[in-house]
Scaffold this motif. Structure first.
Motif, PDB file in Angstrom:
ATOM      1  N   ILE A  63     -24.036  -6.871  -1.522  1.00 13.57           N
ATOM      2  CA  ILE A  63     -23.286  -8.843  -1.681  1.00 13.57           C
ATOM      3  C   ILE A  63     -22.388  -8.362  -0.543  1.00 13.57           C
ATOM      4  N   ALA A  97     -16.769   0.879  -4.948  1.00 13.50           N
ATOM      5  CA  ALA A  97     -17.445   1.389  -3.724  1.00 13.50           C
ATOM      6  C   ALA A  97     -16.185   0.056  -2.097  1.00 13.50           C
ATOM      7  N   CYS A  98     -16.959  -1.254  -2.075  1.00  7.93           N
ATOM      8  CA  CYS A  98     -16.425  -1.637  -1.647  1.00  7.93           C
ATOM      9  C   CYS A  98     -14.753  -1.430  -0.986  1.00  7.93           C
ATOM     10  N   PRO A 131     -23.961  -1.043  -3.623  1.00 14.88           N
ATOM     11  CA  PRO A 131     -25.179  -0.931  -3.819  1.00 14.88           C
ATOM     12  C   PRO A 131     -24.863  -1.917  -4.036  1.00 14.88           C
ATOM     13  N   LYS A 132     -25.418  -3.140  -4.535  1.00 15.32           N
ATOM     14  CA  LYS A 132     -26.497  -4.590  -5.078  1.00 15.32           C
ATOM     15  C   LYS A 132     -25.734  -5.369  -3.781  1.00 15.32           C
ATOM     16  N   CYS A 140     -23.024  -8.076  -8.301  1.00 14.09           N
ATOM     17  CA  CYS A 140     -21.959  -6.801  -8.649  1.00 14.09           C
ATOM     18  C   CYS A 140     -21.457  -6.313  -9.904  1.00 14.09           C
ATOM     19  N   ILE A 141     -21.838  -4.606 -10.085  1.00  9.22           N
ATOM     20  CA  ILE A 141     -21.300  -4.229 -10.604  1.00  9.22           C
ATOM     21  C   ILE A 141     -19.686  -3.729 -10.812  1.00  9.22           C
ATOM     22  N   GLY A 142     -19.079  -3.875 -10.132  1.00  8.64           N
ATOM     23  CA  GLY A 142     -17.748  -3.724 -10.369  1.00  8.64           C
ATOM     24  C   GLY A 142     -17.268  -1.835 -10.189  1.00  8.64           C
ATOM     25  N   CYS A 143     -17.923  -1.758  -9.665  1.00 13.60           N
ATOM     26  CA  CYS A 143     -18.077  -0.130  -8.801  1.00 13.60           C
ATOM     27  C   CYS A 143     -16.763   0.614  -8.108  1.00 13.60           C
TER      28      CYS A 143
HETATM   29  S1  SF4 Z   1     -18.667  -2.467  -4.132  1.00 16.03           S
HETATM   30 FE1  SF4 Z   1     -20.453  -4.317  -4.579  1.00 16.03          FE
HETATM   31  S2  SF4 Z   1     -21.172  -3.910  -6.360  1.00 16.03           S
HETATM   32 FE2  SF4 Z   1     -19.933  -2.677  -6.529  1.00 16.03          FE
HETATM   33  S3  SF4 Z   1     -17.918  -3.272  -6.678  1.00 16.03           S
HETATM   34 FE3  SF4 Z   1     -17.493  -3.739  -4.225  1.00 16.03          FE
HETATM   35  S4  SF4 Z   1     -19.431  -6.022  -4.733  1.00 16.03           S
HETATM   36 FE4  SF4 Z   1     -19.240  -4.809  -6.857  1.00 16.03          FE
END
Ligand code: SF4
Ligand code: HEM
Ligand code: FES
Lengths: 218, 255
Positions: free
Chosen positions: B228, B164-165, B225-226, B159-162
């Motif tokens: 998860i 998007a979730c 994008p990752k 997880c890159i903390g973007c």
């Molecule tokens: S969308 Fe995926 S990568 Fe981005 S914050 Fe949420 S869990 Fe992390």
């Protein structure tokens, strides 16, 4: 007690309460359906079953109180969570696509209250006998037939059970996920099992008014 | 290729904001989305207009800085891809593309497509740490970890903390992010001492910051994008239930 309040104060705690009460409600629905389907065995069997339930006295009241508590808690958590969710996105999107979620999941807060209205109607009719049809206190079989021979009443029941099926189509799998019941190998199965149980429950209940309307049960 | 961009323009956090259309008659398939915005911005600057503000840093899909809604989907139509790695070949000649900021009460818009995602940092600060011995690093393989748990932990750590979730969730919930952070540490021996407090603290913080609840829609996993998995959300729920049964939340000790 303090720990329980802290637990409930978060959205995760509220969802666990919804899921746990959901388990009770679903178990009740399964039991209630199996009980009701005895109508296909015959009048004597169904009336004997109804008599047996009434004869359990305290136990029946125990179950009734637990179910009432479960539905009240379920509704309280559902309303609080839904309000919190609406507040979490004060400005909406000009354009938003749903990729994974579906109609049933998006309308839980519509199907839920519809079920509540139906439950009140249903209890007024068959438990408290507060309807003008002149239903009997002992002849449950006769009551069911008399009621469902009126297409209007049957229609309400059939629609309500379809709505229930929708609620459970998302609800059962969601409940498993909320309670952390998952395994990478079983996750697809969870969705399928949820859909199958929702369809079986809705179909099982709907079979009764349909059979009365078709004259199979009379 | 010819594209029309409809971009959310908002001067400041208090400005109401609006979608503004821009014609891009000379977009190329090999441009990334951010490069297209760079070109648009050059033109706006030449015309004396204010360029479109957007977040970015690595532009190679690993830092988590970039991200906005592209025609209704966080990070755009390509799966497992950040906005910076989205190329215009994903679109057709003549397309109209709507670009909007991630929206959530906890992510106030700063300007145009830029939102303040520090709420995610606050969730991590609340419990996303371990008490580690300082000094030289431990010997390799001194602490045995099963392959299964090492792999799962790595999956969560991707997880890159973007955010998007949060943006994709109909409830603006940060459950996938928080679940990834809780699982990444909770699957390793080093994460065990604080495991229960971590679950209590991070879930409580998420609540305080105004994120919504998880209704298990699955929109988060679809845009992440990752990749998860929402399996981690089930794990978070388990950790939170066990922690609530066994421990009371304690404030973080400052040293
Ligand atoms: S969308 Fe995926 S990568 Fe981005 S914050 Fe949420 S869990 Fe992390
Ligand atoms: C027979 C009655 C009912 C049954 C069997 C039932 C069952 C369930 C189950 C199993 C869930 C999933 C729980 C989870 O994901 O943790 C659920 C969710 C929900 N229920 Fe019910 N329910 C019933 C009645 C109601 C009523 C009367 C309401 C009225 C408000 C309601 C509102 C909701 C809502 C809003 C959700 C979704 C919450 C969310 O995840 O955002 N339900 N229900
Ligand atoms: S700019 Fe770093 S992930 Fe897109």
């Amino acid at each position: 007690m303090a720990r329980a309040m802290t637990f409930y104060s978060t959205t995760v705690g509220k969802k666990v309460v919804m899921a746990a009460t959901g388990v009770l409600l679903v178990l009740f629905l399964i039991g209630h359906m199996l009980g009701n389907l005895q109508i296909f065995i015959g009048a004597e069997r169904l009336n004997a079953y109804a008599h047996f339930l009434k004869s359990t006295g305290e136990l029946l009241w125990g179950v009734r109180i637990v179910m009432l508590a479960a539905i009240l808690l379920h509704i309280l958590a559902a309303v609080q969570i839904t309000l919190a969710n609406w507040k979490a996105r004060p400005v909406g999107y000009a354009m938003k696509k749903d990729i994974e979620t579906g109609y049933a999941a998006r309308t839980m807060i519509v199907s839920g209250p519809l079920i509540l209205l139906y439950v009140i109607y249903h209890l007024m009719m068959f438990t408290f006998l507060q309807t003008p049809q002149g239903l009997s206190d002992t002849d449950v079989y006769g009551n069911v037939v008399k009621a469902f021979q009126q297409p209007g009443i049957s229609a309400v029941y059939i629609v309500a059970m379809l709505v229930l099926g929708f609620h459970l189509y998302h609800g059962i799998w969601s409940m498993l996920q909320t309670l952390g019941i998952n395994h990478p190998k079983l996750n697809r199965l969870r969705r399928i099992a949820s859909a199958v149980l929702a369809i079986l429950l809705a179909a099982g209940y709907i079979s009764i008014p349909v059979s009365v309307l078709l004259g199979i049960v009379h | 290729m010819k594209l029309t961009l409809k971009i959310w323009r908002q001067e400041s956090p208090t400005d109401r904001g609006r979608l503004v259309s821009y014609d891009m008659p000379d977009a190329a398939e090999d441009m990334s989305f951010l490069e297209l915005l760079d070109i648009l911005n050059q033109r706006l600057i030449k015309k004396g207009e204010r360029p479109v503000a957007f977040d970015h840093d690595c532009r190679e899909g690993i830092c988590g800085s970039c991200g906005f809604m592209i025609s209704g989907v966080a990070h755009g139509p390509q799966k497992l891809t950040t906005t910076c790695q989205l190329f215009m070949r994903q679109f057709k000649d003549g397309d109209t593309i709507v670009a909007e900021p991630f929206r959530s009460r906890a992510f106030p818009v700063i300007k145009d497509l830029v939102v303040d995602r520090s709420a995610l940092d606050k969730i991590v600060q609340a419990g996303g740490f371990i008490s580690a011995r300082t000094g030289s690093g431990p010997d390799g393989n001194a602490i045995p970890i099963s392959k299964k748990n090492a792999d799962l932990s790595m999956d969560a750590a991707a997880c890159i903390g973007c955010g998007a979730c949060v943006a994709a969730c109909p409830n603006g919930s940060a459950m996938l992010f928080t679940a990834a952070k809780i699982s990444h540490l909770g699957l390793l021996p080093q994460g065990q001492p604080e495991r229960k407090q971590r679950a209590l603290r991070m879930v409580t913080k998420m609540q305080e910051l105004g994120f919504g609840a998880c209704s298990n829609h699955g929109e988060c996993e679809a845009v992440c994008p990752k990749g998860i998995s929402i399996d981690f959300i089930a794990r978070l729920n388990r950790d939170y239930m066990v922690a609530s049964a066994l421990e009371t939340m304690e404030p973080v000790k400052k040293v």
